[in-house]
Design a protein around this motif. Structure first.
Motif, mmCIF file in Angstrom:
data_model
loop_
_atom_site.group_PDB
_atom_site.id
_atom_site.type_symbol
_atom_site.label_atom_id
_atom_site.label_comp_id
_atom_site.label_asym_id
_atom_site.label_seq_id
_atom_site.Cartn_x
_atom_site.Cartn_y
_atom_site.Cartn_z
ATOM 1 N N UNK A 152 0.845 -1.378 -0.067
ATOM 2 C CA UNK A 152 0.172 0.193 -0.047
ATOM 3 C C UNK A 152 0.926 1.160 0.074
ATOM 4 N N UNK A 153 0.580 2.169 -0.682
ATOM 5 C CA UNK A 153 1.019 3.521 -0.505
ATOM 6 C C UNK A 153 -0.003 4.723 -0.403
ATOM 7 N N UNK A 154 0.219 5.715 0.590
ATOM 8 C CA UNK A 154 -0.517 6.832 0.861
ATOM 9 C C UNK A 154 0.254 8.076 0.854
ATOM 10 N N UNK A 155 -0.195 8.956 0.071
ATOM 11 C CA UNK A 155 0.664 10.351 0.168
ATOM 12 C C UNK A 155 -0.266 11.520 0.641
ATOM 13 N N UNK A 156 0.342 12.347 1.593
ATOM 14 C CA UNK A 156 -0.319 13.435 2.163
ATOM 15 C C UNK A 156 0.451 14.782 1.836
ATOM 16 N N UNK A 157 -0.098 15.747 1.796
ATOM 17 C CA UNK A 157 0.456 17.071 1.955
ATOM 18 C C UNK A 157 0.342 17.987 3.186
ATOM 19 N N UNK A 158 1.268 18.283 3.932
ATOM 20 C CA UNK A 158 0.704 19.074 4.943
ATOM 21 C C UNK A 158 1.427 20.374 5.319
ATOM 22 N N UNK A 159 0.813 21.491 5.537
ATOM 23 C CA UNK A 159 1.376 22.819 5.432
ATOM 24 C C UNK A 159 0.816 23.731 6.780
ATOM 25 N N UNK A 160 1.921 24.322 7.091
ATOM 26 C CA UNK A 160 1.652 25.226 8.312
ATOM 27 C C UNK A 160 1.388 26.818 7.829
ATOM 28 N N UNK A 161 1.410 26.760 6.525
ATOM 29 C CA UNK A 161 1.169 28.265 6.128
ATOM 30 C C UNK A 161 2.532 28.971 5.789
ATOM 31 N N UNK A 162 3.522 28.112 6.327
ATOM 32 C CA UNK A 162 4.973 28.539 5.507
ATOM 33 C C UNK A 162 5.736 27.666 4.880
ATOM 34 N N UNK A 163 5.605 26.488 5.121
ATOM 35 C CA UNK A 163 6.198 25.077 4.666
ATOM 36 C C UNK A 163 5.076 24.051 4.402
ATOM 37 N N UNK A 164 5.487 23.746 3.260
ATOM 38 C CA UNK A 164 4.615 22.361 2.908
ATOM 39 C C UNK A 164 5.503 21.279 2.810
ATOM 40 N N UNK A 165 5.118 20.098 3.460
ATOM 41 C CA UNK A 165 5.748 19.079 3.669
ATOM 42 C C UNK A 165 4.897 18.102 2.917
ATOM 43 N N UNK A 166 5.600 17.117 2.004
ATOM 44 C CA UNK A 166 5.049 15.977 1.487
ATOM 45 C C UNK A 166 5.409 14.755 2.053
ATOM 46 N N UNK A 167 4.430 13.790 2.433
ATOM 47 C CA UNK A 167 4.670 12.352 2.950
ATOM 48 C C UNK A 167 4.176 11.441 2.555
ATOM 49 N N UNK A 168 5.136 10.548 2.120
ATOM 50 C CA UNK A 168 4.580 9.096 1.706
ATOM 51 C C UNK A 168 4.732 7.979 2.701
ATOM 52 N N UNK A 169 3.704 7.298 2.927
ATOM 53 C CA UNK A 169 3.977 5.854 3.549
ATOM 54 C C UNK A 169 3.684 4.907 2.716
ATOM 55 N N UNK A 170 4.568 3.890 2.868
ATOM 56 C CA UNK A 170 4.495 2.582 1.923
ATOM 57 C C UNK A 170 4.502 1.360 2.929
ATOM 58 N N UNK A 171 3.602 0.427 2.875
ATOM 59 C CA UNK A 171 3.831 -0.661 3.785
ATOM 60 C C UNK A 171 3.475 -1.941 3.044
#
Length: 83
Positions: free
Chosen positions: A19-38
């Motif tokens: 499985x793979x899931x991707x998310x984008x998180x932002x605090x208004x200043x910095x955008x972080x992309x996260x990938x989880x693969x299991x």
């Protein structure tokens, strides 16, 4: 603002799911992309968690792909990025 990009499922040659899931998180200043693969292989579970600044995210995808490929030969491969 958080966003859920997509979820992909594949299988290994033994029929184990990947499985793979991707998310984008932002605090208004910095955008972080996260990938989880299991994956589950026999009685073991394996997980890769990859976080990067959104503009830099694609730079390490080839290395992460090799790690995913190490889960076993995929009959329905999980490709981390299509160009």
């Amino acid at each position: 603002m958080d966003s859920f990009d997509h979820k992909v499922q594949g299988t290994t040659s033994t029929g184990s799911p990947i499985y793979k899931v991707e998310n984008t998180h932002s605090n208004g200043k910095l955008a972080i992309k996260t990938m989880e693969v299991w994956a589950i292989k026999g009685t073991s579970a394996f997980m890769i968690l990859y976080n990067a600044d959104t503009p830099e995210y694609l730079n390490l995808i080839p290395i992460i792909q090799k790690m995913v490929d190490s889960f076993g030969t995929a009959t329905t491969p999980v490709r981390l990025h299509s160009v």
